[in-house]
Design a protein around this motif. Structure first.
Motif, PDB file in Angstrom:
ATOM      1  N   LYS A  78       0.985  -1.615  -0.013  1.00 31.91           N
ATOM      2  CA  LYS A  78       0.245   0.155   0.125  1.00 31.91           C
ATOM      3  C   LYS A  78       0.879   0.810   0.462  1.00 31.91           C
ATOM      4  N   ASP A  97     -16.400   1.407   4.776  1.00 32.37           N
ATOM      5  CA  ASP A  97     -17.125   2.275   4.872  1.00 32.37           C
ATOM      6  C   ASP A  97     -16.926   2.849   5.785  1.00 32.37           C
ATOM      7  N   CYS A 145     -10.631  -1.576   9.508  1.00 29.28           N
ATOM      8  CA  CYS A 145     -10.058  -2.954   8.896  1.00 29.28           C
ATOM      9  C   CYS A 145     -11.137  -3.872   8.973  1.00 29.28           C
ATOM     10  N   CYS A 197       0.788  -4.820   9.783  1.00 23.94           N
ATOM     11  CA  CYS A 197      -0.503  -3.956  10.629  1.00 23.94           C
ATOM     12  C   CYS A 197      -1.068  -3.965  12.084  1.00 23.94           C
ATOM     13  N   LEU A 214     -10.067  -1.394   3.805  1.00 21.44           N
ATOM     14  CA  LEU A 214     -10.236  -0.488   4.726  1.00 21.44           C
ATOM     15  C   LEU A 214     -12.075  -0.397   4.620  1.00 21.44           C
ATOM     16  N   LEU A 219      -4.584  11.450  12.280  1.00 19.34           N
ATOM     17  CA  LEU A 219      -4.155  11.760  11.223  1.00 19.34           C
ATOM     18  C   LEU A 219      -2.995  12.444  10.272  1.00 19.34           C
ATOM     19  N   VAL A 244      -2.623   6.250  -0.021  1.00 15.20           N
ATOM     20  CA  VAL A 244      -3.777   5.189  -0.331  1.00 15.20           C
ATOM     21  C   VAL A 244      -4.528   4.999   0.150  1.00 15.20           C
ATOM     22  N   ARG A 245      -5.940   5.589   0.454  1.00 16.03           N
ATOM     23  CA  ARG A 245      -6.093   4.024   1.089  1.00 16.03           C
ATOM     24  C   ARG A 245      -6.394   2.531   0.960  1.00 16.03           C
ATOM     25  N   CYS A 246      -6.187   1.893   1.934  1.00 15.73           N
ATOM     26  CA  CYS A 246      -6.383   0.577   2.012  1.00 15.73           C
ATOM     27  C   CYS A 246      -7.141  -0.145   1.562  1.00 15.73           C
ATOM     28  N   ARG A 255      -9.283  11.963  16.440  1.00 11.42           N
ATOM     29  CA  ARG A 255      -8.976  11.359  15.071  1.00 11.42           C
ATOM     30  C   ARG A 255      -8.012  12.556  13.946  1.00 11.42           C
ATOM     31  N   ASP A 265     -14.769   2.896   8.377  1.00  8.95           N
ATOM     32  CA  ASP A 265     -13.107   3.242   8.525  1.00  8.95           C
ATOM     33  C   ASP A 265     -12.539   2.380   9.485  1.00  8.95           C
TER      34      ASP A 265
END
Ligand code: SF4
Length: 70
Positions: free
Chosen positions: A5, A16, A20, A32, A14, A50, A9-11, A46, A18
């Motif tokens: 990844k 809807d 895993c 991870c 992940l 981030l 870039v969004r995994c 949050r 957020d």
């Protein structure tokens, strides 16, 4: 993501909300699973988490290639 990844870039794992989709599964990547919550990473919100992750991505990014002199 068989080739890894890239940072920023969004995994694909992940969900809807957020979360895993591989959490607790043996197929979750070891890197991870090795991450542990810590105030220095998660902060108090949050937004702080981030911001910390964005800083870590910049700090560990590979160096940019040299500029073409032409
Ligand atoms: S913990 Fe790993 S596998 Fe799960 S969503 Fe995040 S990057 Fe993807």
């Amino acid at each position: 993501m068989p080739h890894g990844k890239p940072a920023g870039v969004r995994c694909v794992q992940l969900g809807d909300q957020d979360r895993c989709l591989l959490f607790g599964q043996p197929t979750r990547p070891p890197v991870c699973a090795s991450l542990r919550p810590h105030p220095g990473l998660c902060g108090a919100s949050r937004a702080e988490a981030l911001a910390h992750i964005a800083w870590m991505e910049r700090a560990t990014a590979p160096p940019l290639p040299p500029k073409d002199p032409a």
